[in-house]
Design a protein around this motif. Sequence first.
Motif, PDB file in Angstrom:
ATOM      1  N   VAL A 146      35.895  55.055  46.074  1.00 56.13           N
ATOM      2  CA  VAL A 146      36.249  53.964  46.986  1.00 56.13           C
ATOM      3  C   VAL A 146      35.859  52.623  46.380  1.00 56.13           C
ATOM      4  O   VAL A 146      36.634  51.645  46.416  1.00 56.13           O
ATOM      5  CB  VAL A 146      35.574  54.180  48.353  1.00 56.13           C
ATOM      6  CG1 VAL A 146      35.743  52.947  49.235  1.00 56.13           C
ATOM      7  CG2 VAL A 146      36.164  55.389  49.055  1.00 56.13           C
ATOM      8  N   ILE A 147      34.677  52.565  45.780  1.00 54.84           N
ATOM      9  CA  ILE A 147      34.226  51.317  45.160  1.00 54.84           C
ATOM     10  C   ILE A 147      35.118  50.942  43.982  1.00 54.84           C
ATOM     11  O   ILE A 147      35.479  49.771  43.780  1.00 54.84           O
ATOM     12  CB  ILE A 147      32.760  51.448  44.720  1.00 54.84           C
ATOM     13  CG1 ILE A 147      31.851  51.584  45.954  1.00 54.84           C
ATOM     14  CG2 ILE A 147      32.319  50.246  43.904  1.00 54.84           C
ATOM     15  CD1 ILE A 147      30.405  51.893  45.623  1.00 54.84           C
ATOM     16  N   ALA A 148      35.519  51.958  43.163  1.00 51.57           N
ATOM     17  CA  ALA A 148      36.406  51.677  42.031  1.00 51.57           C
ATOM     18  C   ALA A 148      37.765  51.186  42.506  1.00 51.57           C
ATOM     19  O   ALA A 148      38.356  50.262  41.914  1.00 51.57           O
ATOM     20  CB  ALA A 148      36.563  52.938  41.178  1.00 51.57           C
ATOM     21  N   ALA A 149      38.289  51.796  43.568  1.00 50.85           N
ATOM     22  CA  ALA A 149      39.579  51.350  44.103  1.00 50.85           C
ATOM     23  C   ALA A 149      39.497  49.921  44.626  1.00 50.85           C
ATOM     24  O   ALA A 149      40.430  49.111  44.417  1.00 50.85           O
ATOM     25  CB  ALA A 149      40.034  52.301  45.210  1.00 50.85           C
ATOM     26  N   GLU A 150      38.417  49.599  45.306  1.00 49.21           N
ATOM     27  CA  GLU A 150      38.241  48.228  45.782  1.00 49.21           C
ATOM     28  C   GLU A 150      38.151  47.250  44.616  1.00 49.21           C
ATOM     29  O   GLU A 150      38.688  46.133  44.672  1.00 49.21           O
ATOM     30  CB  GLU A 150      36.983  48.137  46.656  1.00 49.21           C
ATOM     31  CG  GLU A 150      37.110  48.875  47.981  1.00 49.21           C
ATOM     32  CD  GLU A 150      35.826  48.819  48.790  1.00 49.21           C
ATOM     33  OE1 GLU A 150      34.817  48.312  48.241  1.00 49.21           O
ATOM     34  OE2 GLU A 150      35.832  49.261  49.952  1.00 49.21           O
ATOM     35  N   GLY A 151      37.484  47.672  43.517  1.00 50.54           N
ATOM     36  CA  GLY A 151      37.417  46.799  42.338  1.00 50.54           C
ATOM     37  C   GLY A 151      38.773  46.582  41.705  1.00 50.54           C
ATOM     38  O   GLY A 151      39.109  45.457  41.295  1.00 50.54           O
ATOM     39  N   GLU A 152      39.596  47.646  41.600  1.00 47.94           N
ATOM     40  CA  GLU A 152      40.943  47.499  41.062  1.00 47.94           C
ATOM     41  C   GLU A 152      41.781  46.576  41.925  1.00 47.94           C
ATOM     42  O   GLU A 152      42.575  45.767  41.423  1.00 47.94           O
ATOM     43  CB  GLU A 152      41.604  48.872  40.958  1.00 47.94           C
ATOM     44  CG  GLU A 152      41.011  49.796  39.917  1.00 47.94           C
ATOM     45  CD  GLU A 152      41.309  49.304  38.504  1.00 47.94           C
ATOM     46  OE1 GLU A 152      42.269  48.530  38.342  1.00 47.94           O
ATOM     47  OE2 GLU A 152      40.565  49.679  37.586  1.00 47.94           O
ATOM     48  N   GLN A 153      41.620  46.701  43.223  1.00 48.89           N
ATOM     49  CA  GLN A 153      42.392  45.845  44.124  1.00 48.89           C
ATOM     50  C   GLN A 153      42.003  44.377  43.939  1.00 48.89           C
ATOM     51  O   GLN A 153      42.881  43.490  43.864  1.00 48.89           O
ATOM     52  CB  GLN A 153      42.151  46.289  45.569  1.00 48.89           C
ATOM     53  CG  GLN A 153      42.976  45.533  46.600  1.00 48.89           C
ATOM     54  CD  GLN A 153      42.699  46.018  48.013  1.00 48.89           C
ATOM     55  OE1 GLN A 153      41.790  46.806  48.226  1.00 48.89           O
ATOM     56  NE2 GLN A 153      43.493  45.556  48.956  1.00 48.89           N
ATOM     57  N   LYS A 154      40.726  44.104  43.836  1.00 44.45           N
ATOM     58  CA  LYS A 154      40.280  42.723  43.639  1.00 44.45           C
ATOM     59  C   LYS A 154      40.720  42.207  42.270  1.00 44.45           C
ATOM     60  O   LYS A 154      41.103  41.030  42.123  1.00 44.45           O
ATOM     61  CB  LYS A 154      38.768  42.651  43.779  1.00 44.45           C
ATOM     62  CG  LYS A 154      38.270  42.907  45.193  1.00 44.45           C
ATOM     63  CD  LYS A 154      36.752  42.820  45.256  1.00 44.45           C
ATOM     64  CE  LYS A 154      36.270  43.076  46.680  1.00 44.45           C
ATOM     65  NZ  LYS A 154      34.777  43.035  46.769  1.00 44.45           N
ATOM     66  N   ALA A 155      40.669  43.092  41.231  1.00 40.50           N
ATOM     67  CA  ALA A 155      41.085  42.663  39.894  1.00 40.50           C
ATOM     68  C   ALA A 155      42.572  42.341  39.855  1.00 40.50           C
ATOM     69  O   ALA A 155      43.004  41.365  39.225  1.00 40.50           O
ATOM     70  CB  ALA A 155      40.742  43.756  38.892  1.00 40.50           C
TER      71      ALA A 155
ATOM     72  N   LEU B  24      44.337  38.847  38.756  1.00 37.96           N
ATOM     73  CA  LEU B  24      45.364  38.731  37.722  1.00 37.96           C
ATOM     74  C   LEU B  24      46.617  38.056  38.257  1.00 37.96           C
ATOM     75  O   LEU B  24      47.283  37.271  37.552  1.00 37.96           O
ATOM     76  CB  LEU B  24      45.701  40.114  37.169  1.00 37.96           C
ATOM     77  CG  LEU B  24      44.607  40.779  36.316  1.00 37.96           C
ATOM     78  CD1 LEU B  24      45.033  42.194  35.945  1.00 37.96           C
ATOM     79  CD2 LEU B  24      44.324  39.953  35.062  1.00 37.96           C
ATOM     80  N   ARG B  25      46.987  38.357  39.493  1.00 37.58           N
ATOM     81  CA  ARG B  25      48.152  37.706  40.087  1.00 37.58           C
ATOM     82  C   ARG B  25      47.936  36.205  40.216  1.00 37.58           C
ATOM     83  O   ARG B  25      48.824  35.400  39.892  1.00 37.58           O
ATOM     84  CB  ARG B  25      48.429  38.322  41.459  1.00 37.58           C
ATOM     85  CG  ARG B  25      49.685  37.787  42.139  1.00 37.58           C
ATOM     86  CD  ARG B  25      49.751  38.243  43.579  1.00 37.58           C
ATOM     87  NE  ARG B  25      48.614  37.720  44.340  1.00 37.58           N
ATOM     88  CZ  ARG B  25      48.389  37.997  45.631  1.00 37.58           C
ATOM     89  NH1 ARG B  25      49.205  38.825  46.280  1.00 37.58           N
ATOM     90  NH2 ARG B  25      47.347  37.481  46.239  1.00 37.58           N
ATOM     91  N   ASP B  26      46.743  35.820  40.659  1.00 35.42           N
ATOM     92  CA  ASP B  26      46.439  34.392  40.760  1.00 35.42           C
ATOM     93  C   ASP B  26      46.465  33.736  39.395  1.00 35.42           C
ATOM     94  O   ASP B  26      46.943  32.592  39.230  1.00 35.42           O
ATOM     95  CB  ASP B  26      45.073  34.205  41.423  1.00 35.42           C
ATOM     96  CG  ASP B  26      45.052  34.709  42.860  1.00 35.42           C
ATOM     97  OD1 ASP B  26      46.139  34.846  43.457  1.00 35.42           O
ATOM     98  OD2 ASP B  26      43.934  35.000  43.372  1.00 35.42           O
ATOM     99  N   ALA B  27      45.936  34.449  38.358  1.00 39.46           N
ATOM    100  CA  ALA B  27      45.953  33.875  37.011  1.00 39.46           C
ATOM    101  C   ALA B  27      47.375  33.720  36.485  1.00 39.46           C
ATOM    102  O   ALA B  27      47.708  32.723  35.816  1.00 39.46           O
ATOM    103  CB  ALA B  27      45.139  34.766  36.069  1.00 39.46           C
ATOM    104  N   ALA B  28      48.245  34.720  36.762  1.00 45.44           N
ATOM    105  CA  ALA B  28      49.642  34.627  36.325  1.00 45.44           C
ATOM    106  C   ALA B  28      50.348  33.451  36.983  1.00 45.44           C
ATOM    107  O   ALA B  28      51.170  32.759  36.356  1.00 45.44           O
ATOM    108  CB  ALA B  28      50.365  35.925  36.635  1.00 45.44           C
ATOM    109  N   GLU B  29      50.053  33.222  38.241  1.00 51.83           N
ATOM    110  CA  GLU B  29      50.664  32.076  38.925  1.00 51.83           C
ATOM    111  C   GLU B  29      50.206  30.762  38.304  1.00 51.83           C
ATOM    112  O   GLU B  29      51.001  29.825  38.149  1.00 51.83           O
ATOM    113  CB  GLU B  29      50.312  32.119  40.400  1.00 51.83           C
ATOM    114  CG  GLU B  29      50.954  33.296  41.153  1.00 51.83           C
ATOM    115  CD  GLU B  29      50.512  33.349  42.606  1.00 51.83           C
ATOM    116  OE1 GLU B  29      49.642  32.535  42.979  1.00 51.83           O
ATOM    117  OE2 GLU B  29      51.033  34.203  43.346  1.00 51.83           O
ATOM    118  N   VAL B  30      48.968  30.650  37.911  1.00 47.75           N
ATOM    119  CA  VAL B  30      48.465  29.429  37.278  1.00 47.75           C
ATOM    120  C   VAL B  30      49.121  29.221  35.921  1.00 47.75           C
ATOM    121  O   VAL B  30      49.520  28.105  35.547  1.00 47.75           O
ATOM    122  CB  VAL B  30      46.929  29.500  37.135  1.00 47.75           C
ATOM    123  CG1 VAL B  30      46.408  28.320  36.322  1.00 47.75           C
ATOM    124  CG2 VAL B  30      46.279  29.506  38.500  1.00 47.75           C
TER     125      VAL B  30
END
Length: 301
Positions: A232-241, A245-251
């Motif tokens: 569960v913790i790993a899945a939450e980390g992937e979701q946050k990552a 990455l999406r925010d970085a791509a938009e920038v």
Amino acid sequence: MSTKKEMAKIDQMEAGSNKPKSADPVGYNINRADPGGPGICAFILTLFSFLLILATFPLSLCFSVKVVQEYERAVIFRLGRLLKGGARGPGIFFIVPCIDTYRKVDLRTVSFDVPPQEVLSRDSVTVSVDAVVYYRVKNPIMATNNVEDYSHSTRLLAATTLRNVLGTKNLAEILSERETISHTMQSSLDEATDPWGVKVERVEIKDVRLPVQLQRAMAAEAEAAREARAKVIAAEGEQKASRALRDAAEVIAESPAALQLRYLQTLNTISAEKNSTIIFPLPIDILKHFIKPGKVDKYDL
């Protein structure tokens, strides 16, 4: 009218005579008066003992003078009867040889281990539990006269109480509520040993031993729970990552030069690791200037 009053008085007297008498267990009223008295034989033996003490004085002092410590009390019996005045001590006290017997009672706190008890919990799990009990004698006379061996009786009662109390608990309650179980045992033992003149001060659960199969099952359950939390913790980390990455791509999309700066930063990171081979992406837009226009159209088709 007088006859009716007399009959009513007779009925009241008969009702009063039929009332049950209050029980007087041994030890609660040790110093009560005996209407029969010790008897003439006891009087003759007592007189003979005093004369023997006077005849053998001062040698008789070795047998008459006794000493008890600060933490001890002496309960004296004369011809089988408890002497008035209660327990003697601490310090010096006198007894009459041949007719007096006494018993020393230790008032210090005594601790003992309750042997491991195989207990079946309420959820049908067999566990082995041992405990330690602390008690002391608060009334030497009751401890001497009301029970044959107060120490042995207290030990047996502690083992029985431990099984009875734990039999009403689940395994989870036995493992997590040790303090509550200790208080319950202490109050139950103290109430049961009060007629014996014994005060139970403290009860502590030492250890709870589980069967090997149950230990393995609990370990597997705990391991599975930890693995589930890790996933569960790993899945939450992937979701946050992924969101980062999406925010970085938009920038980067807002400024095309930012992608080239990212290329250069990646090259700097790779070169710092002292690799012999460096692979980096090359933008296609740079190659268009070196390709002929006709070929470009042919490729475009």
